[in-house]
Design a protein around this motif. Sequence first.
Motif, PDB file in Angstrom:
ATOM      1  N   UNK A 194       0.722  -1.189  -0.013  1.00 26.26           N
ATOM      2  CA  UNK A 194       0.338   0.103  -0.237  1.00 26.26           C
ATOM      3  C   UNK A 194       0.932   1.539  -0.071  1.00 26.26           C
ATOM      4  N   UNK A 195       0.462   2.224   0.824  1.00 21.05           N
ATOM      5  CA  UNK A 195       1.097   3.490   0.960  1.00 21.05           C
ATOM      6  C   UNK A 195       1.614   3.778   2.291  1.00 21.05           C
ATOM      7  N   UNK A 196       2.648   4.064   2.263  1.00 23.67           N
ATOM      8  CA  UNK A 196       3.575   4.264   4.275  1.00 23.67           C
ATOM      9  C   UNK A 196       3.939   6.037   4.130  1.00 23.67           C
ATOM     10  N   UNK A 197       3.809   6.367   4.768  1.00 18.35           N
ATOM     11  CA  UNK A 197       4.629   7.672   5.089  1.00 18.35           C
ATOM     12  C   UNK A 197       6.162   7.172   5.133  1.00 18.35           C
ATOM     13  N   UNK A 198       6.653   8.346   4.366  1.00 11.08           N
ATOM     14  CA  UNK A 198       8.040   8.178   4.830  1.00 11.08           C
ATOM     15  C   UNK A 198       8.465   9.636   5.822  1.00 11.08           C
ATOM     16  N   UNK A 199       9.543  10.027   6.011  1.00 11.01           N
ATOM     17  CA  UNK A 199      10.080  10.504   7.457  1.00 11.01           C
ATOM     18  C   UNK A 199       9.498  11.386   6.913  1.00 11.01           C
ATOM     19  N   UNK A 200       9.598  12.498   5.831  1.00 15.55           N
ATOM     20  CA  UNK A 200       9.350  13.673   5.944  1.00 15.55           C
ATOM     21  C   UNK A 200       7.945  13.456   6.071  1.00 15.55           C
ATOM     22  N   UNK A 201       7.107  12.762   5.280  1.00 15.53           N
ATOM     23  CA  UNK A 201       5.538  12.315   5.320  1.00 15.53           C
ATOM     24  C   UNK A 201       4.741  12.733   6.431  1.00 15.53           C
ATOM     25  N   UNK A 202       5.727  11.821   7.577  1.00 21.53           N
ATOM     26  CA  UNK A 202       5.411  12.621   8.939  1.00 21.53           C
ATOM     27  C   UNK A 202       5.574  13.149  10.064  1.00 21.53           C
ATOM     28  N   UNK A 203       6.655  14.365   9.441  1.00 23.40           N
ATOM     29  CA  UNK A 203       6.466  15.637   9.876  1.00 23.40           C
ATOM     30  C   UNK A 203       5.179  16.858   8.726  1.00 23.40           C
ATOM     31  N   UNK A 204       5.158  16.484   7.574  1.00 20.56           N
ATOM     32  CA  UNK A 204       4.159  16.807   6.717  1.00 20.56           C
ATOM     33  C   UNK A 204       2.649  16.485   7.366  1.00 20.56           C
ATOM     34  N   UNK A 205       2.531  15.804   7.735  1.00 16.10           N
ATOM     35  CA  UNK A 205       1.362  15.258   8.217  1.00 16.10           C
ATOM     36  C   UNK A 205       1.290  15.672   9.191  1.00 16.10           C
ATOM     37  N   UNK A 206       1.932  16.261  10.417  1.00 13.99           N
ATOM     38  CA  UNK A 206       1.460  16.640  11.621  1.00 13.99           C
ATOM     39  C   UNK A 206       1.390  17.658  10.812  1.00 13.99           C
ATOM     40  N   UNK A 207       1.912  19.080  10.280  1.00 18.36           N
ATOM     41  CA  UNK A 207       1.206  20.231  10.035  1.00 18.36           C
ATOM     42  C   UNK A 207       0.026  20.060   8.980  1.00 18.36           C
ATOM     43  N   UNK A 208       0.214  19.082   8.230  1.00 19.19           N
ATOM     44  CA  UNK A 208      -1.324  19.224   7.528  1.00 19.19           C
ATOM     45  C   UNK A 208      -2.621  19.096   8.043  1.00 19.19           C
ATOM     46  N   UNK A 209      -2.334  18.233   9.420  1.00 17.75           N
ATOM     47  CA  UNK A 209      -3.736  18.142   9.916  1.00 17.75           C
ATOM     48  C   UNK A 209      -3.954  19.542  10.532  1.00 17.75           C
ATOM     49  N   UNK A 210      -2.851  20.375  11.428  1.00 18.18           N
ATOM     50  CA  UNK A 210      -2.555  21.564  11.952  1.00 18.18           C
ATOM     51  C   UNK A 210      -3.784  22.637  10.725  1.00 18.18           C
ATOM     52  N   UNK A 211      -3.115  22.111   9.875  1.00 19.76           N
ATOM     53  CA  UNK A 211      -3.964  23.502   8.895  1.00 19.76           C
ATOM     54  C   UNK A 211      -5.279  23.006   8.880  1.00 19.76           C
TER      55      UNK A 211
END
Length: 311
Positions: free
Chosen positions: A54-71
Amino acid sequence: MNLKQLEAFVKVAETKSFSEAAKQLFLTQPTISAHVSALEKELNTCFLIRNTRGVELSESGKELYAYAVQMLEIEKTIKGRFGKEIKPEGNVLRIGASTVPAQYILPNVMSTFHAEYPGEKLKLFETDSKGVIDMILSHHIDIGFTGTVIEKGNCKYLPFYEDELVVLTPSNEKFVEKLCGGQILADWIMDEPVILREEGSGTKKEAEKMLAEQGIDIKKLKLAALMENQETIKRSVSKGMGVTILSKLAAEEELKNGTLLAFPLGSQGGKRMINLVYDAEYPLLPAAERFIKMIKRMYLKKENTGIGECK
C-alpha cells in the motif's frame, strides 16, 4: 500548495490507499494522485512511499502530516467560528487519555457530552501519560487526560479529579496481619517482589515521587515485572506474584470482593490529581472548548477555575 492538496495527502496517509482516499473525499483516484504529486513536486520532497502493501509515510511525510492536520483543523475552526457551517458528521473531537482517566472517568463524561451534543463525534486514544503529551504536541489529538504533569512544550493543565494511589497486595494471611497491625509501608515493601507500570506511565511517575517522600527508592525495590495492562497486573498480584501500586479506582471491584488488599501510600495517602491538558499555542476547536466546560461543570465547584500552565 493549497488545502485541497493537503486534504488529499492527509486522507491517503490515514487510509494508506489512494483509491480509498478518493472514495472518502468523493474524488477520482487520478485527482488524488495529482494533488499529492503537485505537493511533492512543489516542495521537492517524497512524502509517500508506494509499495506492494500500500502506501506509507516517509520521514518527511510524517512531519508534513502533523502540520497538514493542524492546517485542516484550523480551517474547520475558522469556518465554525465565522458562520460557514461544517456538517456535524465532519467534526471529530480527538481525545487522548492515560489508563485511569480513559477507563474510569471518561466513559461517564463522554456519555454526558454525547447526550448534550449528539452531533459531535468523539475519538478516544488510550496510551500512557507521556504518549498523551506527545500526541498533544504533535497535534494528533485535541485534548488529553493524564495522571501526572510532564513539563514539555506549551502544555496547559487543568487538575480536576483527585485520585488515590494505593499499594495492592494479595488477600492472604500475611498481608491481612500487616494491614490489621498497621505496619508502616517502609518496613516491609523492600522485602516484597513488586510489579510496576511501564515507563511513561503517570501512575509510575507519581508512585516514585510518593515513595521517595517516605525515603523509599523505587529503583531499589525487588522488581518482579513491568506491565502495561492493569488487569494483568491485578490478576498477577492476586495470584501471589508480587505487590503493586495502582489507582484505587482501578481496583474497586477486587477490593470489594476481597481478592486484593489496599494499603495507604504513606501517612497522608497517595493523593494525586488527574489533569486535562492541551496545547496553549494551538487554537481549540469549539467542541474541545465545550468538552472542557463540561469537565469544569461536572468536577469543579467554581466555573472560573483557572487552567494552570505547566512550569
